[in-house]
Design a protein around this motif. Structure first.
Motif, PDB file in Angstrom:
ATOM      1  N   GLY A 187      30.311  41.085  79.214  1.00  7.98           N
ATOM      2  CA  GLY A 187      29.182  40.754  79.784  1.00  7.98           C
ATOM      3  C   GLY A 187      28.316  41.132  78.986  1.00  7.98           C
ATOM      4  O   GLY A 187      27.958  41.943  79.631  1.00  7.98           O
ATOM      5  N   GLN A 188      27.736  40.555  78.232  1.00  7.13           N
ATOM      6  CA  GLN A 188      26.174  40.303  77.442  1.00  7.13           C
ATOM      7  C   GLN A 188      24.746  39.811  78.301  1.00  7.13           C
ATOM      8  O   GLN A 188      23.226  39.675  77.426  1.00  7.13           O
ATOM      9  N   GLY A 189      25.511  39.011  79.624  1.00  8.06           N
ATOM     10  CA  GLY A 189      24.289  39.231  79.876  1.00  8.06           C
ATOM     11  C   GLY A 189      23.827  37.600  79.834  1.00  8.06           C
ATOM     12  O   GLY A 189      24.870  36.773  79.301  1.00  8.06           O
ATOM     13  N   PRO A 190      22.747  36.976  80.431  1.00 11.62           N
ATOM     14  CA  PRO A 190      22.241  35.701  80.308  1.00 11.62           C
ATOM     15  C   PRO A 190      22.717  35.000  79.037  1.00 11.62           C
ATOM     16  O   PRO A 190      22.743  34.017  78.954  1.00 11.62           O
ATOM     17  N   GLU A 191      22.422  35.597  77.751  1.00 10.01           N
ATOM     18  CA  GLU A 191      22.521  34.777  76.161  1.00 10.01           C
ATOM     19  C   GLU A 191      23.962  34.355  76.059  1.00 10.01           C
ATOM     20  O   GLU A 191      24.641  33.926  75.642  1.00 10.01           O
ATOM     21  N   SER A 192      24.661  35.310  76.706  1.00 13.03           N
ATOM     22  CA  SER A 192      26.289  35.074  76.284  1.00 13.03           C
ATOM     23  C   SER A 192      26.543  33.931  76.994  1.00 13.03           C
ATOM     24  O   SER A 192      27.652  32.761  76.223  1.00 13.03           O
ATOM     25  N   TYR A 193      26.486  34.094  77.555  1.00 17.57           N
ATOM     26  CA  TYR A 193      26.667  32.390  78.966  1.00 17.57           C
ATOM     27  C   TYR A 193      26.026  31.785  77.965  1.00 17.57           C
ATOM     28  O   TYR A 193      26.664  30.320  78.154  1.00 17.57           O
ATOM     29  N   ARG A 194      24.689  30.865  77.283  1.00 19.26           N
ATOM     30  CA  ARG A 194      24.571  30.241  77.238  1.00 19.26           C
ATOM     31  C   ARG A 194      25.323  29.984  75.900  1.00 19.26           C
ATOM     32  O   ARG A 194      25.507  28.961  75.030  1.00 19.26           O
ATOM     33  N   LEU A 195      25.390  31.137  75.325  1.00 14.08           N
ATOM     34  CA  LEU A 195      26.412  31.373  73.898  1.00 14.08           C
ATOM     35  C   LEU A 195      27.515  30.157  74.197  1.00 14.08           C
ATOM     36  O   LEU A 195      28.071  29.705  73.286  1.00 14.08           O
ATOM     37  N   LEU A 196      28.665  30.429  75.072  1.00 14.47           N
ATOM     38  CA  LEU A 196      29.722  30.477  76.126  1.00 14.47           C
ATOM     39  C   LEU A 196      30.172  29.268  76.339  1.00 14.47           C
ATOM     40  O   LEU A 196      30.636  28.210  75.379  1.00 14.47           O
ATOM     41  N   GLN A 197      28.804  28.459  76.177  1.00 15.23           N
ATOM     42  CA  GLN A 197      29.208  27.065  77.036  1.00 15.23           C
ATOM     43  C   GLN A 197      28.869  26.336  75.930  1.00 15.23           C
ATOM     44  O   GLN A 197      29.713  24.860  75.739  1.00 15.23           O
ATOM     45  N   GLN A 198      27.598  26.546  74.287  1.00 15.20           N
ATOM     46  CA  GLN A 198      27.618  25.742  73.419  1.00 15.20           C
ATOM     47  C   GLN A 198      28.766  26.127  72.828  1.00 15.20           C
ATOM     48  O   GLN A 198      29.064  25.068  72.276  1.00 15.20           O
ATOM     49  N   ALA A 199      29.289  27.269  72.996  1.00 10.36           N
ATOM     50  CA  ALA A 199      30.684  26.762  72.069  1.00 10.36           C
ATOM     51  C   ALA A 199      31.723  26.006  72.541  1.00 10.36           C
ATOM     52  O   ALA A 199      32.163  25.191  71.456  1.00 10.36           O
ATOM     53  N   VAL A 200      32.011  26.039  74.351  1.00 10.96           N
ATOM     54  CA  VAL A 200      33.185  25.067  74.176  1.00 10.96           C
ATOM     55  C   VAL A 200      32.779  23.667  74.323  1.00 10.96           C
ATOM     56  O   VAL A 200      33.688  22.998  73.783  1.00 10.96           O
ATOM     57  N   LYS A 201      30.628  23.483  74.525  1.00 10.95           N
ATOM     58  CA  LYS A 201      31.182  21.884  74.166  1.00 10.95           C
ATOM     59  C   LYS A 201      31.354  22.113  72.795  1.00 10.95           C
ATOM     60  O   LYS A 201      31.506  20.700  72.255  1.00 10.95           O
ATOM     61  N   SER A 202      31.185  22.572  71.708  1.00 10.65           N
ATOM     62  CA  SER A 202      30.333  22.501  70.423  1.00 10.65           C
ATOM     63  C   SER A 202      32.402  22.771  70.141  1.00 10.65           C
ATOM     64  O   SER A 202      32.843  22.760  68.604  1.00 10.65           O
ATOM     65  N   ARG A 203      33.338  23.136  70.708  1.00 10.09           N
ATOM     66  CA  ARG A 203      35.186  22.781  70.950  1.00 10.09           C
ATOM     67  C   ARG A 203      35.294  23.728  69.457  1.00 10.09           C
ATOM     68  O   ARG A 203      36.539  24.778  69.142  1.00 10.09           O
ATOM     69  N   ASP A 204      34.300  25.676  69.598  1.00 12.03           N
ATOM     70  CA  ASP A 204      34.678  26.260  69.014  1.00 12.03           C
ATOM     71  C   ASP A 204      35.376  26.939  69.722  1.00 12.03           C
ATOM     72  O   ASP A 204      36.145  27.927  69.325  1.00 12.03           O
ATOM     73  N   ILE A 205      35.015  27.425  70.684  1.00 15.41           N
ATOM     74  CA  ILE A 205      36.010  27.543  71.818  1.00 15.41           C
ATOM     75  C   ILE A 205      36.774  26.543  72.579  1.00 15.41           C
ATOM     76  O   ILE A 205      36.312  25.759  73.348  1.00 15.41           O
ATOM     77  N   ARG A 206      38.089  26.554  72.193  1.00 12.02           N
ATOM     78  CA  ARG A 206      39.050  25.553  72.850  1.00 12.02           C
ATOM     79  C   ARG A 206      39.846  26.227  74.692  1.00 12.02           C
ATOM     80  O   ARG A 206      40.445  25.198  74.408  1.00 12.02           O
ATOM     81  N   VAL A 207      40.157  27.720  74.373  1.00 14.72           N
ATOM     82  CA  VAL A 207      40.367  27.718  75.803  1.00 14.72           C
ATOM     83  C   VAL A 207      39.596  27.315  77.339  1.00 14.72           C
ATOM     84  O   VAL A 207      38.488  27.230  76.702  1.00 14.72           O
ATOM     85  N   ARG A 208      40.224  27.266  78.013  1.00 16.63           N
ATOM     86  CA  ARG A 208      38.936  27.597  79.578  1.00 16.63           C
ATOM     87  C   ARG A 208      38.675  28.522  79.613  1.00 16.63           C
ATOM     88  O   ARG A 208      39.424  29.890  79.538  1.00 16.63           O
ATOM     89  N   VAL A 209      37.508  28.234  79.934  1.00 15.71           N
ATOM     90  CA  VAL A 209      36.863  29.528  80.508  1.00 15.71           C
ATOM     91  C   VAL A 209      35.853  29.329  81.703  1.00 15.71           C
ATOM     92  O   VAL A 209      35.732  28.992  82.510  1.00 15.71           O
ATOM     93  N   TYR A 210      36.341  31.191  82.357  1.00 12.40           N
ATOM     94  CA  TYR A 210      36.219  31.297  84.031  1.00 12.40           C
ATOM     95  C   TYR A 210      35.255  32.339  83.919  1.00 12.40           C
ATOM     96  O   TYR A 210      35.692  33.377  83.906  1.00 12.40           O
ATOM     97  N   ALA A 211      33.910  32.085  83.665  1.00 15.36           N
ATOM     98  CA  ALA A 211      33.479  33.477  83.146  1.00 15.36           C
ATOM     99  C   ALA A 211      32.553  34.045  84.800  1.00 15.36           C
ATOM    100  O   ALA A 211      32.072  33.492  85.229  1.00 15.36           O
TER     101      ALA A 211
END
Length: 539
Positions: free
Chosen positions: A229-253
């Motif tokens: 983990g890279q801190g708060p910014e990584s959570y923001r980016l992960l959620q955005q990437a899931v929403k935009s479908r750049d990340i297709r796998v399901r994530v439990y962060a």
């Protein structure tokens, strides 16, 4: 009901309570609507149904990797890959770094990842002088395969404001030679702090996570437990990437930051971002601290000295009181909690904290975890069982690192990543690769869990071997259980999410010593086929 897709003539390993193996599955929208025999599924076939003949191949629940670094893996793909076949020496690595520096603007970071000093012919780390010879205008960082140790050049040290008078941080080492000069080698907390300095741009992060998601899906991984983990910014980016479908796998962060992890977890706990917040695509996982180091470093905290060094007991990040102060509070507020704990000393300290937390604030079904649970001696296993802890061992580790473990820990390898013991003790354990530390391929993980041999064929704690069906469960239902999601995924049962994987052959009819040679042909997430290596056979 007319299904969208029907699979027939397969070896469908359901991973249900009875480990039932059937022939056919029907999918409607994003859910499984039928599981059973070919004759029985006919009523779900209509004019628009896509009927796929599995031809005897294995159909499995989507693989769940319960400890993986999606973000770090993706970012590593943008760096020099020290595990590339041609990098068999320091010289070859330096050549690649030189080429990388020539194409990188001055002042920007030049990175290499996956370095293993035992895998190069010199059997050592690069020196600061060798890195300075490449460039003093670029900061250069080489991360060891465990991501707990790095080597940097003088420019990187300058940016991080580290000089010969800088003291070692708590839980870390800034290495100096016998004359007190910096070697460029940073261990544990010192390495983690350098990771914060050598930060990536948002564009690099977005590109990295998309690459990682695509690679994981091609390996049949449909859900990941992102280990931070890279801190708060990584959570923001992960959620955005899931929403935009750049990340297709399901994530439990996991709530985890590599450096200053206490401060980050405290802030998240105070903010009330509780475990389970989110949806089926992205959920907040456990609050996590690092307690010790790397099993291959070696820097794990052990109760007895290393077999390779009678004066070495490893590195501890925090005292037991410090761990309890953070995670005990998280437990009280309803969080699932976990730690990175490899050595038996670190595991014991954490179990003491969990025991105290449950005495002070009893809670059923907490599902607290231990990431890695490296040296899990029988006395620690009994305590895990009593406290209902979920260990997350790393089945593929002995394949790449087995000889290193034997060298540093001797007979203790008999209880490292103790899958057989966990099952026999009645402990639910879930499998994780810890990629990019090692290969993310779940089929390799299953292979090693069954065979317990290193790449060279050496037996590594062979008493911990488990069956194929048990290994599959580590990567499916048990992973869902570790994230409180066994009611919606992890097995092929009516009503569950249609996250499915097709192999290129029957895993149950494959010789156990050839499981790693199997391939994933097709991956489905949410009822949609999103990876397909070969054209599916229709009927």
């Amino acid at each position: 009901m007319e299904a969208d897709i029907v699979f027939v003539n397969g070896e469908v390993i359901t991973v249900d309570q009875n480990n039932t193996v059937v022939e056919a599955v029907a999918v409607k929208d994003n859910r499984i609507v039928f599981v059973g025999l070919d004759q029985q599924v006919k009523s779900f076939i209509g004019e628009k149904t896509n009927v796929i003949d599995l031809q005897g191949k294995t159909l499995l629940p989507g693989f769940i990797d319960s400890h993986i670094h999606l973000m770090f893996y993706g970012l590593d793909q943008l760096a020099v890959n020290c595990k590339a076949e041609h990098i068999d020496s320091i010289e070859a690595l330096l050549d690649d770094l030189k080429r990388k520096s020539l194409e990188t603007p001055k002042g920007e970071w030049v990175r290499a990842c996956g370095f293993n000093e035992t895998a190069v012919k010199e059997k050592r780390y690069p020196t600061i002088a060798e890195l300075d010879a490449i460039s003093v205008e670029h900061p250069i960082i080489i991360s060891r395969t465990c991501n707990h140790i790095s080597v940097v050049n003088s420019k990187a040290l300058e940016i991080a404001q580290i000089d010969e008078n800088t003291p070692n941080p708590a839980g870390g080492v800034i290495e100096k030679d016998l004359e007190g000069r910096l070697t460029g080698k940073l261990m544990e907390a010192a390495n983690m702090a350098m990771g914060d300095v050598a930060s990536y741009t948002d564009i690099e992060l977005r590109n990295g996570v998309k690459i990682a998601s695509d690679h994981f899906i091609a390996a049949g991984i449909t859900s990941v437990h992102e280990a931070g983990g890279q801190g708060p910014e990584s959570y923001r980016l992960l959620q955005q990437a899931v929403k935009s479908r750049d990340i297709r796998v399901r994530v439990y962060a996991m709530i985890c930051q590599i450096s200053n992890s206490q401060e980050f977890v405290n802030k998240m706990v105070e903010a009330g971002v509780v475990t389970g917040t989110g949806d089926e695509r992205f959920k907040v996982g456990p609050a996590k601290l690092f307690t010790d180091g790397s099993s291959t470093g070696p820097t794990i905290a052990t109760r007895e000295p290393y077999s390779s060094d009678p004066n070495n007991y490893g590195i501890l990040y925090y005292s037991e009181e410090e761990i309890y102060r953070v995670l005990g509070e998280a437990h009280k507020k309803g969080y699932q909690i976990t730690v990175h704990a490899q050595g038996d000393k670190a595991i014991e300290m954490y179990l003491n904290c969990v025991e105290k937390a449950l005495e002070e604030s009893p809670r059923k079904n907490h599902r607290h975890r231990i990431e890695h649970a490296g040296i899990s001696s029988p006395d620690l296993q009994e305590r895990m069982k009593k406290l209902e802890i979920i260990p997350i061992p790393n089945p593929p580790f002995p394949y790449e690192f087995g000889e290193i473990y034997v060298n540093h820990y001797g007979d203790r390898v008999d209880h490292m990543y103790a899958a057989r013991d966990f099952i026999d003790c009645g402990i639910i354990a879930a499998g994780g690769s810890d990629a990019p530390v090692t290969d993310y391929n779940p089929l390799l993980g299953i292979h090693v869990a069954v065979n317990r041999k290193s790449q060279s064929g050496m037996e590594i704690g062979s008493s911990q071997s488990i069956s194929v069906m048990e290994a599959i469960k580590l990567y499916t239902w048990n992973g869902a259980y570790a994230s409180f999601e066994e009611e919606i995924k992890g097995s092929i049962e009516i009503g569950k999410l249609a996250d499915l994987v097709i192999l290129n052959d029957s895993i149950l009819n494959t010789s156990q010593d050839q499981i790693k040679d199997l391939k994933v042909e097709t991956t489905m997430i949410d009822g949609e086929i999103i990876y397909n290596e070969r054209e599916l056979v229709g009927i």
